[in-house]
Write an enzyme that holds these catalytic residues in place. Structure first.
Site, PDB file in Angstrom:
ATOM      1  N   HIS A  99       4.365  43.088   2.514  1.00 28.35           N
ATOM      2  CA  HIS A  99       5.000  44.413   2.594  1.00 28.35           C
ATOM      3  C   HIS A  99       6.395  44.392   3.228  1.00 28.35           C
ATOM      4  O   HIS A  99       6.749  45.289   4.007  1.00 28.35           O
ATOM      5  CB  HIS A  99       4.097  45.375   3.348  1.00 28.35           C
ATOM      6  CG  HIS A  99       2.862  45.789   2.599  1.00 28.35           C
ATOM      7  ND1 HIS A  99       2.784  45.762   1.226  1.00 28.35           N
ATOM      8  CD2 HIS A  99       1.648  46.255   3.048  1.00 28.35           C
ATOM      9  CE1 HIS A  99       1.586  46.192   0.858  1.00 28.35           C
ATOM     10  NE2 HIS A  99       0.878  46.488   1.929  1.00 28.35           N
ATOM     11  N   HIS A 157       2.345  54.018   0.069  1.00 29.45           N
ATOM     12  CA  HIS A 157       1.148  53.428   0.668  1.00 29.45           C
ATOM     13  C   HIS A 157       0.295  54.469   1.404  1.00 29.45           C
ATOM     14  O   HIS A 157      -0.211  54.210   2.498  1.00 29.45           O
ATOM     15  CB  HIS A 157       1.556  52.308   1.632  1.00 29.45           C
ATOM     16  CG  HIS A 157       0.533  51.231   1.809  1.00 29.45           C
ATOM     17  ND1 HIS A 157      -0.617  51.419   2.546  1.00 29.45           N
ATOM     18  CD2 HIS A 157       0.484  49.961   1.363  1.00 29.45           C
ATOM     19  CE1 HIS A 157      -1.324  50.301   2.557  1.00 29.45           C
ATOM     20  NE2 HIS A 157      -0.674  49.395   1.836  1.00 29.45           N
ATOM     21  N   GLU A 195      -1.877  51.709  -4.666  1.00 28.56           N
ATOM     22  CA  GLU A 195      -0.469  51.318  -4.629  1.00 28.56           C
ATOM     23  C   GLU A 195      -0.016  50.926  -6.037  1.00 28.56           C
ATOM     24  O   GLU A 195      -0.384  49.869  -6.532  1.00 28.56           O
ATOM     25  CB  GLU A 195      -0.276  50.142  -3.677  1.00 28.56           C
ATOM     26  CG  GLU A 195      -0.811  50.370  -2.279  1.00 28.56           C
ATOM     27  CD  GLU A 195      -1.119  49.064  -1.569  1.00 28.56           C
ATOM     28  OE1 GLU A 195      -0.195  48.245  -1.412  1.00 28.56           O
ATOM     29  OE2 GLU A 195      -2.296  48.850  -1.201  1.00 28.56           O
TER      30      GLU A 195
END
Length: 384
Positions: A130, A201, A339
């Site tokens: 991420h 997210h 996601e």
């Protein structure tokens, strides 16, 4: 502590431009809180004529609240989050944030472009996750404009940020309409060849953010295949069929029904934590990528995207380890995360859709979260 200090410095610098916004009537932001170093975090609210509201802060372009009605017209906040902005830096498993530059994992924290190897932070075991230690989720975004129905935020990530090449300018626009659709539009440009994979997210619990496990929710994913993972959750490069596996959600299926089956993929993921390869119709936005239903409240969530994949994560690492907004404690598997994305580790997988972005190109993609209700059918497929 060093990383947190760096984050606070960056946030303080960003605060100068964070308030340079164009506002419209009745859309004045409120102070959400301050961070060590004095940086102010602002909360903006979108609302529609049906009473749905979306709270967004400029830290991480994060959705901090989302209130929708159940089948009886009762409203509840259906996204997990915090009241304290500091927790988004120290405690958050990416609650509600925009993650980047690269959502999901990159194996061994490195990739190569044009023969040059780029080294990234290993913040998930031996892998990169991420965007790194101080990803887009921990930065203050500049709010370019906002109204009651939409907000546009921008972040300029310098060349070399977290090891990535190129200065990347990213804008994200959230728009809420009267058909109860929350649209997320992404745009990015770069000064050097780089890789980009942005995603939203949010952790959804359609029964209410503090309602406990979501194993009774039903889920449909419009995908025939998934990206097989190894024990570190890194793709092997294989795209097996979902047929005959507990990853088959082509028909609405109760999430808890097969989540603990001794299938090797579920063992590796600790439950569901996989990328599904969307059908062509779903990847083009012609059909939904996913549909979630809470049978008790009747709330529904339909996700439509232009991305080739969707990561479904069933909250396997939630463990009630911290106090969240309104004093809530989020137990094991108490959320559904969807996601929309390109595939994990795509920069190292030549057979996956490319995430490369060149100077002069525009990265553009859109995801829509549509909220609704379904009538009570008299059944109850709850999984305890």
């Amino acid at each position: 502590m060093k990383l947190l200090t760096i984050a606070i410095i960056l946030l303080g610098l960003s605060a100068v431009v964070a308030c340079a916004t164009r506002t419209t009537a009745n859309a004045v932001p409120e102070i959400f809180g301050t961070l060590p170093g004095g940086a102010a975090i602002f909360r903006y609210e979108l609302r529609n004529d049906n009473g749905i509201t979306v709270g967004i802060i400029n830290l991480g372009a994060t959705i901090v609240s989302l209130e929708t009605p159940d089948r009886d017209g009762n409203f509840a906040d259906i996204v997990l989050g915090f009241d304290n902005p500091q927790q988004y830096l120290t405690d958050s498993p990416y609650f509600g944030t925009v993650v980047g530059r690269y959502g999901n994992r990159i194996a061994n924290g490195e990739f190569s472009l044009d023969g040059q190897v780029y080294t990234l932070a290993k913040n998930d075991g031996e892998n990169h996750l991420h965007g790194g230690e101080i990803g887009f989720d921990k930065m203050l975004w500049q709010v370019l404009q906002h109204s009651n129905s939409d907000i546009t935020l921008q972040l300029i990530s310098p060349d070399g940020d977290e090891g990535y090449p190129g200065e990347l300018t990213t804008t994200v626009t959230y728009s809420l309409d009267n058909t109860n659709r929350l649209t997320v539009d992404y745009h990015a440009t770069t000064t050097r060849p780089t890789v980009v994979n942005l995603t939203q997210h949010s952790y959804f619990n359609l029964a209410g953010h503090d309602a406990g496990p979501t194993l009774a929710h039903t889920l449909l994913i419009n995908a025939d295949r998934f990206t097989e993972i190894d024990k570190e959750l890194i793709p092997t490069g294989e795209l097996p069929t979902v047929s005959g596996t507990p990853l088959d959600f082509r028909e609405p299926t109760v999430i808890g029904l097969r989540i603990d089956e001794p299938h090797q993929q579920l063992v590796y993921g600790g439950g569901y934590d996989h990328n599904w390869v969307l059908t062509d119709a779903a990847a083009s936005g012609e059909e939904p990528a996913a549909i979630v239903i809470d049978p008790v409240s009747g709330r529904t969530l339909t996700v439509t995207t232009q991305e080739p994949g969707i990561q479904f994560y069933s909250g396997n690492f939630l463990a009630g380890a911290f106090s969240a907004k309104h004093g809530a404690i989020y137990p094991y598997r108490s959320a559904v995360v969807l996601e929309t994305q390109h595939f994990p580790d795509s920069p190292n997988q030549s057979g996956f859709p490319s995430t490369r972005l060149e100077p002069g190109q525009d990265y553009r993609t859109q995801t829509v979260f549509e909220f609704g209700v379904e009538p009570y059918d008299g059944g109850n497929d709850a999984i305890e």
